[in-house]
Enzyme design. Structure first.
Site, PDB file in Angstrom:
ATOM      1  N   ASN A 176       5.140   2.975  -6.193  1.00  0.00           N
ATOM      2  CA  ASN A 176       5.368   2.784  -7.623  1.00  0.00           C
ATOM      3  C   ASN A 176       4.221   3.317  -8.492  1.00  0.00           C
ATOM      4  OD1 ASN A 176       7.276   1.876  -9.500  1.00  0.00           O
ATOM      5  ND2 ASN A 176       6.003   0.077  -9.939  1.00  0.00           N
ATOM      6  N   LYS A 208       4.660   4.973   4.701  1.00  0.00           N
ATOM      7  CA  LYS A 208       3.946   3.711   4.561  1.00  0.00           C
ATOM      8  C   LYS A 208       3.806   2.988   5.906  1.00  0.00           C
ATOM      9  CE  LYS A 208       5.652   3.187  -0.136  1.00  0.00           C
ATOM     10  NZ  LYS A 208       6.509   2.415  -1.045  1.00  0.00           N
ATOM     11  N   ARG A 238      11.950  -1.630 -10.133  1.00  0.00           N
ATOM     12  CA  ARG A 238      10.489  -1.537 -10.113  1.00  0.00           C
ATOM     13  C   ARG A 238       9.963  -1.340 -11.525  1.00  0.00           C
ATOM     14  NH1 ARG A 238       8.317  -0.551  -5.150  1.00  0.00           N
ATOM     15  NH2 ARG A 238       6.496  -1.371  -6.212  1.00  0.00           N
ATOM     16  N   PRO A 285       0.830  -1.217   0.000  1.00  0.00           N
ATOM     17  CA  PRO A 285       0.000   0.000   0.000  1.00  0.00           C
ATOM     18  C   PRO A 285       0.862   1.265   0.000  1.00  0.00           C
ATOM     19  CG  PRO A 285      -0.644  -1.520   1.749  1.00  0.00           C
ATOM     20  CD  PRO A 285       0.634  -2.028   1.184  1.00  0.00           C
ATOM     21  N   GLU A 286       0.414   2.272  -0.762  1.00  0.00           N
ATOM     22  CA  GLU A 286       1.148   3.539  -0.799  1.00  0.00           C
ATOM     23  C   GLU A 286       0.525   4.514   0.202  1.00  0.00           C
ATOM     24  OE1 GLU A 286       2.123   4.836  -4.752  1.00  0.00           O
ATOM     25  OE2 GLU A 286       1.996   2.803  -5.522  1.00  0.00           O
TER      26      GLU A 286
END
Ligand SMILES: [Zn+2]
Length: 329
Positions: A230, A50, A309, A2-3
């Site tokens: 990301n 985060k 990524r 989760p961002e």
């Protein structure tokens, strides 16, 4: 993983339980003993990037604002939403206001040199801080359990197993999924680097971005852009029309400023859409074509010694600035 906007929503789910006592615990984790939280009161919730931080202590340390109990020498603060000073957040403010159910607010943590003034032994006990760091499908739910959304490889519809369940005196409960739980002495919140915090320091962010490093690496560096993940990286690079591998040192200050502005704006809008129960509609992340109809490129980028990524970009909308172009200007 989760961002920032998702993690902020997790924290908002915990906030209504501040001032309430843990009456029953459950869950399966080897990282802590859930029984240690029994009979403790949730004192505080904080977020940094985060990570969600929760503080627990004894009931004697929480003083009601209203009623007969005297708040004593310490200040009793009204709840102030974190986003009160940030742009267009009327929805967020309204929702946070609704979420603050408890009529108890917390005393400021006493300074060390104030401790001898306290007569109650319980009040001398330090806060127990827990840090929650979420895995790919990690979450916190309030008053509900997660249900399986699809069958696993063996065809079983097994619901996710909670790491930790906290039942509170109000009858409500919090459930923590797929997260690592760490005990810590205090939250490591640094508002200046937290992308969703009103105190986020744009100048500091610009300093980090203008180095001779691909901007897509710097954006994911949690020391500078805590909470930026990301998805946000891909979307804001597209919105700012910057190629992911452009070196920050070669980009004009106006482009870097636009990138920072988009990062803040996009993160806040994503949070607000989450609070509305709406999903994200990415423009470039995971797409085959950009909104202009161009073919989207895909590659795995990251520092030599770091994580690579997946990155999506449009060769037409996001032109790469090459060193020779700078010299020829
Ligand atoms: Zn395009």
């Amino acid at each position: 993983m989760p961002e920032g906007p998702s993690v902020k929503r997790f924290q908002l789910r915990c906030s209504p339980f501040v001032g309430q006592t843990v009456t029953k615990v459950g869950g399966h984790t080897r990282q802590m003993n859930p029984d240690d939280l029994k009979s403790l009161t949730l004192w505080d919730t904080q977020i940094h990037g985060k990570n969600v931080f929760l503080a627990f202590g004894t009931i004697q340390e929480v003083v009601p604002c209203c009623g007969n109990a005297s708040p004593g020498p310490s200040e009793c603060r009204p709840p102030v939403p974190e986003t009160a000073t940030r742009g267009d957040n009327s929805l967020l403010l309204r929702m946070e206001g609704d979420a603050h159910q408890p009529q108890c607010h917390l005393l400021e943590e006493p300074e060390v040199n104030e401790l001898p003034l306290l007569t109650d032994n319980a009040a001398r006990q330090p806060r127990k801080w827990l840090r929650f760091h979420f895995g790919l499908y990690g979450s916190i739910r309030a008053n509900e359990f997660a249900r399986a959304s699809k069958a696993n490889k063996r065809g079983d519809w097994r619901d996710p197993i909670p790491r930790l369940i906290l039942h509170f005196s109000s009858g409500g409960f919090l459930v923590f999924y797929n997260c690592r739980i760490y005990q810590c002495s205090s939250p490591t919140a640094q508002p200046a680097t937290d992308i969703l915090n009103p105190e986020f320091d744009r100048e500091q962010a610009l300093e980090a971005l203008c180095k001779a490093t691909p901007v897509c690496y710097t954006l994911l560096d949690q020391r500078h852009f805590s909470g930026l993940g990301n998805i946000i990286k891909n979307e804001v690079l597209y919105l700012a029309k910057i190629h992911p591998l452009s070196l920050g040192s070669l980009l004009p200050p106006s482009a870097l400023k636009s990138l920072v502005d988009h990062a803040i704006q996009f993160s806040l809008e994503w949070l607000n859409s989450k609070l509305h129960g709406c999903g994200l509609h990415p423009q470039i992340y995971g797409k085959d074509k950009c909104p202009m109809g161009h073919e989207v490129m895909k590659g795995a980028f990251g520092p030599v010694d770091g994580l690579k990524r997946l990155t999506w970009w449009c060769r037409q909308c996001q032109l790469e600035v090459l060193p020779e172009e700078i010299h020829s200007i």
